[in-house]
Scaffold this motif. Structure first.
Motif, short mmCIF file in Angstrom:
data_model
loop_
_atom_site.label_atom_id
_atom_site.label_comp_id
_atom_site.label_asym_id
_atom_site.label_seq_id
_atom_site.Cartn_x
_atom_site.Cartn_y
_atom_site.Cartn_z
N VAL A 391 -10.95 108.51 73.05
CA VAL A 391 -10.33 107.57 73.94
C VAL A 391 -11.39 107.73 75.25
N GLY A 392 -11.61 106.52 75.99
CA GLY A 392 -12.02 106.64 77.40
C GLY A 392 -13.35 106.38 77.49
N GLU A 393 -14.29 106.49 76.46
CA GLU A 393 -15.49 106.15 76.66
C GLU A 393 -16.19 105.82 75.24
N PRO A 394 -17.37 105.40 75.40
CA PRO A 394 -18.05 105.37 73.96
C PRO A 394 -18.40 106.76 73.42
N ILE A 395 -18.18 107.07 72.40
CA ILE A 395 -18.43 108.34 71.81
C ILE A 395 -19.88 108.38 70.96
N ILE A 415 -10.11 108.58 64.95
CA ILE A 415 -9.77 106.97 65.30
C ILE A 415 -10.37 106.79 66.68
N ASP A 416 -11.57 106.12 66.74
CA ASP A 416 -11.91 105.91 68.17
C ASP A 416 -11.57 104.71 68.62
N THR A 417 -10.49 104.90 69.61
CA THR A 417 -9.73 103.78 70.16
C THR A 417 -10.21 103.20 71.63
N TRP A 418 -10.67 101.89 71.56
CA TRP A 418 -11.20 101.37 72.55
C TRP A 418 -9.66 100.49 73.39
N TRP A 419 -9.46 100.84 74.78
CA TRP A 419 -8.68 100.13 75.34
C TRP A 419 -8.64 100.43 76.74
N GLN A 420 -7.90 99.90 77.82
CA GLN A 420 -7.98 100.10 79.26
C GLN A 420 -6.75 100.32 79.81
N THR A 421 -6.66 100.74 81.05
CA THR A 421 -5.26 100.80 81.67
C THR A 421 -4.85 99.52 81.99
N GLU A 422 -5.69 98.37 81.90
CA GLU A 422 -5.06 96.98 81.91
C GLU A 422 -4.69 96.45 80.61
N SER A 505 -14.65 93.41 81.09
CA SER A 505 -15.60 94.14 81.65
C SER A 505 -16.37 95.30 80.86
N ASP A 506 -16.51 95.09 79.35
CA ASP A 506 -17.10 96.05 78.60
C ASP A 506 -18.05 94.96 77.86
N GLY A 507 -19.14 95.70 77.38
CA GLY A 507 -20.05 94.96 76.48
C GLY A 507 -19.81 95.65 75.07
N GLY A 520 -19.92 99.83 76.42
CA GLY A 520 -19.71 100.30 77.88
C GLY A 520 -19.48 99.23 78.91
N ARG A 521 -19.13 99.69 79.76
CA ARG A 521 -18.88 98.77 81.01
C ARG A 521 -19.93 97.75 81.26
N VAL A 522 -19.80 96.39 81.54
CA VAL A 522 -21.03 95.84 81.60
C VAL A 522 -21.54 95.75 82.94
N GLY A 614 -13.29 112.91 84.11
CA GLY A 614 -14.33 113.33 83.29
C GLY A 614 -15.38 112.12 82.99
N LYS A 615 -14.94 110.99 83.82
CA LYS A 615 -16.23 110.00 83.79
C LYS A 615 -17.07 110.01 84.75
N ILE A 616 -18.48 109.81 84.16
CA ILE A 616 -19.50 109.89 85.15
C ILE A 616 -19.60 108.76 86.14
C1 WTA Z 1 -14.04 102.67 78.26
C2 WTA Z 1 -8.86 104.34 79.26
C3 WTA Z 1 -15.94 103.00 74.27
C4 WTA Z 1 -14.04 101.23 78.47
C5 WTA Z 1 -7.87 103.99 77.79
C6 WTA Z 1 -12.89 100.49 79.09
C7 WTA Z 1 -14.03 102.88 75.92
C8 WTA Z 1 -12.83 101.68 79.98
C9 WTA Z 1 -13.35 103.55 74.76
C10 WTA Z 1 -11.29 101.73 80.36
C11 WTA Z 1 -13.87 103.67 73.42
C12 WTA Z 1 -12.32 103.39 76.96
N1 WTA Z 1 -15.04 103.39 73.35
N2 WTA Z 1 -15.52 102.54 75.53
N3 WTA Z 1 -13.09 104.13 72.70
N4 WTA Z 1 -12.22 103.80 75.43
N5 WTA Z 1 -13.30 102.88 77.08
O1 WTA Z 1 -8.70 102.28 82.15
O2 WTA Z 1 -15.36 100.99 79.26
O3 WTA Z 1 -9.57 104.75 82.11
O4 WTA Z 1 -13.29 99.45 79.69
O5 WTA Z 1 -8.57 103.30 80.07
O6 WTA Z 1 -12.78 102.87 79.22
O7 WTA Z 1 -10.88 102.95 81.29
P1 WTA Z 1 -9.58 103.39 81.62
#
Ligand code: WTA
Length: 655
Positions: A391-395, A415-422, A505-507, A520-522, A614-616
């Motif tokens: 989680v957290g960024e594109p792998i 399991i590559d989970t995409w989600w956000q704080t929101e 805000s993601d592409g 990733g983020r747009v 750990g995010k750039i």
């Molecule tokens: C990115 C973390 C690609 C994305 C839970 C998102 C991801 C932002 C992934 C949210 C993933 C998170 N693949 N990108 N599996 N998971 N992101 O709020 O850009 O710290 O909008 O939440 O992380 O980051 P946040």
């Protein structure tokens, strides 16, 4: 002996599917939930909310959304619920109080792991809630939690929730000033903190930072956990020791049931500009999504031990280090320290010793461990692992495959989970019993939720094309309900670009088998000579070069092309840096994506600025390549010292 859970696709295209054995065990191994969710999402979630949670009072309406203001939506209206009751009381009442809920692994190796059963956690939460109630904390009050990774952080969250109060966790590695910003914005009455914590073998004073936060005018009490025994400053008027408070507390504290849409917590997150915003999460919807995503994403069963490595200061730690697993009655592991202390084998040793079955971490950690070398994981028996998550960024593909092969032994789905704080909980990922698992592709939309990909004009793009990732109503139950005290920002940030939809805000790109690849983020997307280029895509390509460890791409304004990509490249062996290698990387990019993606300039560097999660921090790199002296706030960086080195690398001119 480990079990083969996944099989490689016969065509050998790096598309993995669950084995029959995995399907047999999995909660979900067919399309049933997907179909049910598609047919009627509100009904789907109503059913799930009923199965997942114990409601004090059933809701009257499943979902409601304002016709003109789509951001005003509610789930389970009129339902009453308490989060701590669902995480604890329910299991104790069902006779599972003796089951282990939490194992805590402290950083010092001479300190033994500590285990809490559900009953023990229940007891401590009740005592702390009762004590806070006596201090005057009541429904709707804000409690800031500024604690390291120690069990008391989970106790504090649940105790706050028990009172119907609102927790606002601030990452313990944030500065005192950052804490004060959050405390001031939330107007917290109480701060729960510790005297200190261990990091790389050293006890660090946390109380002195907490005191900066405690100077905010709203703060009446500071509850202090004794973790290190450090001699800390003490304010007799405000400060109270946690253990003294608990010693005198009652055994039971009645949970305060709240209407489903009342706030469970605030969590501050950085936007593209300005101060962090307080993301508001409700109770019933959030808990429903937390329960089901934890259960299905990681196929959690009674005998699992789930380790989510995220600090509880981040949303991942909230949902998958605390609420999700506890609602499911599963045992969760919490680790106090640095991942490579005392050595780079610490995580793998912990998995072996504790027999972790489900492991959830971030690509940045995976890449770090790739750098440390295979000898570390190879020293330990990791065969207890069943499922891996990220989680957290594109792998990137290299990290995915290393994780899959070296950590999972080729046996565990990633399991590559995409989600956000929101979003409160995961929304796009494949499920262990369903698949598919494709490196760099997050996967399918979670049942009952829907995202679409839009172009600039708000039209849906075709398969294979990239677009803006937007969520379609009814919005997922775990979604944010606001930016605390700032509706304007809420509406501007998330609801303005594509009216009627939630703008992530993601592409992303739609891929085969109904999957989505999040690029990733747009805000980090470039237009190079009219072509849209995702930094993630370009980085992925560069990272695949065998000599490259990691890379970061930022756009630089360009007379003719609008923007050109600039690459900061970190090599596995820095001594290999040469002009020849630059040419080789450009050629590699040409062959991976095409000449439009060619980096205009490549800088070989040791490190790039990263947030503590750990995010750039591309914002800083963007300023550097533009020679813009305004780099914003560097204090939240994990490694501010690298900025000077980078200035030299790019030939930054001061003044
Ligand atoms: C990115 C973390 C690609 C994305 C839970 C998102 C991801 C932002 C992934 C949210 C993933 C998170 N693949 N990108 N599996 N998971 N992101 O709020 O850009 O710290 O909008 O939440 O992380 O980051 P946040």
């Amino acid at each position: 002996m480990s079990t083969k859970w996944v099989v490689e696709d016969k065509e050998n295209k790096n598309v993995f599917w669950p084995s029959d054995e995995m399907k047999k065990r999995a909660w979900l191994s067919d399309e049933s939930f997907y179909e049910e969710g598609k047919a009627d999402p509100v009904k789907f979630w109503e059913k799930r909310a009923e199965e997942a949670l114990e409601w004090h009072k059933k809701w009257q309406t499943g979902y409601e959304q304002d016709k003109d203001k789509p951001w005003k939506f509610k789930w389970f209206l009129g339902g009453e619920i308490n989060a701590s009751y669902n995480a604890l009381d329910r299991h104790v009442k069902a006779g599972n109080g003796g089951k282990e809920a939490l194992v805590w692994v402290p950083e010092p190796t001479d300190e033994k792991p500590k285990t809490y059963t559900y009953k023990q956690l229940y007891d401590e939460v009740n005592r702390l809630a009762g004590a806070m109630k006596k201090l005057g904390v009541k429904k709707g009050d804000k409690v800031s939690i500024y604690l390291p990774m120690i069990p008391e952080v989970v106790v504090s969250m649940l105790a706050t929730a028990r009172l119907g109060a609102v927790h606002s966790v601030c990452f313990s590695a944030f500065s005192g000033e950052s804490l004060r910003d959050r405390v001031e914005d939330a107007e917290s009455k109480v701060i729960i903190t510790a005297d200190g914590y261990y990091r790389r073998g050293k006890p660090l004073d946390l109380k002195k930072n907490a005191d900066i936060g405690a100077s905010a005018p709203s703060v009446e009490h500071v509850i202090v956990v004794k973790r290190t025994g450090l001699d800390v400053a003490w304010d007799e008027k405000k400060d109270i020791w946690y253990h003294e408070l608990l010693r005198d507390a009652d055994d039971y504290c009645e949970p305060e049931f709240v209407e489903s849409n009342e706030t469970l917590f605030l969590l501050y997150t950085s936007g593209t500009t300005g101060k962090p915003k307080g993301i508001v999460h409700d109770t019933g919807g959030y808990l429903t999504q937390a329960y089901w995503t934890t259960k299905l994403d990681f196929d959690l069963h009674d005998d699992d031990l789930f380790w989510c490595t995220a600090d509880v200061g981040w949303v991942t730690g909230h949902t998958y280090g605390c609420y999700g697993p506890l609602l499911n009655g599963v045992k969760v592991l919490m680790f106090e320290g640095a991942p490579d202390y005392p050595d780079a084998g610490r995580w793998w040793k912990t998995i072996e010793e504790q027999k972790v079955t489900v492991f959830y971490t971030a690509p940045t950690a995976i890449r770090m461990f790739i750098k440390f070398g295979d000898q570390w994981p190879k020293k330990y028996d990791l065969s207890s692992l069943r499922i891996l998550g990220t989680v957290g960024e594109p792998i990137d593909e290299e990290a995915w495959l290393w994780y899959f092969n070296t950590i999972g032994g080729g046996c565990c789905p990633v399991i590559d989970t995409w989600w956000q704080t929101e979003t409160g909980g995961t929304l796009i990922n494949s499920l262990p019993g369903v698949g598919p698992f494709i490196p760099t592709v997050a996967g399918r939309m979670f049942p009952g939720t829907k995202h679409i990909l839009l172009d600039e004009a708000g039209n849906e793009v075709e398969e294979g094309q990239s677009g803006y990732l937007a969520q379609v109503p009814p919005f997922a139950p775990g979604m944010l309900r606001g930016v605390y005290k700032n509706e304007k920002k809420f509406v501007e940030t998330y609801w303005s670009r594509f009216p009627g939809y939630y703008d992530t805000s993601d592409g992303a790109v739609r891929r085969e088998f109904d999957t989505i690849r999040v690029t990733g983020r747009v805000d980090d997307t470039m237009k190079v000579a009219g072509h849209r280029l995702s930094t993630a895509e370009l980085e992925n390509a560069i990272n695949e070069h065998p000599l490259v460890r990691e890379s970061a791409i930022v756009p630089k304004p360009h007379d003719i092309k609008g923007e050109v990509p600039i690459a900061f490249v970190m090599l596995k062996d820095p001594s290999k840096a040469s002009d020849g290698l630059k040419k080789e990387i450009v050629k590699h990019v040409d062959s991976m994506i095409g000449p439009t993606a060619r980096p205009h300039e490549i800088y070989f560097v040791d490190d790039v600025p990263k947030t503590r999660s750990g995010k750039i921090m591309r914002r800083i790199l963007r300023s550097l390549v533009k020679n813009d002296p305004d780099m914003g706030n560097l204090s939240t960086l994990m490694n501010p010292e690298c900025v000077d080195e980078l200035k030299k690398a790019v030939g930054f001119k001061e003044g």
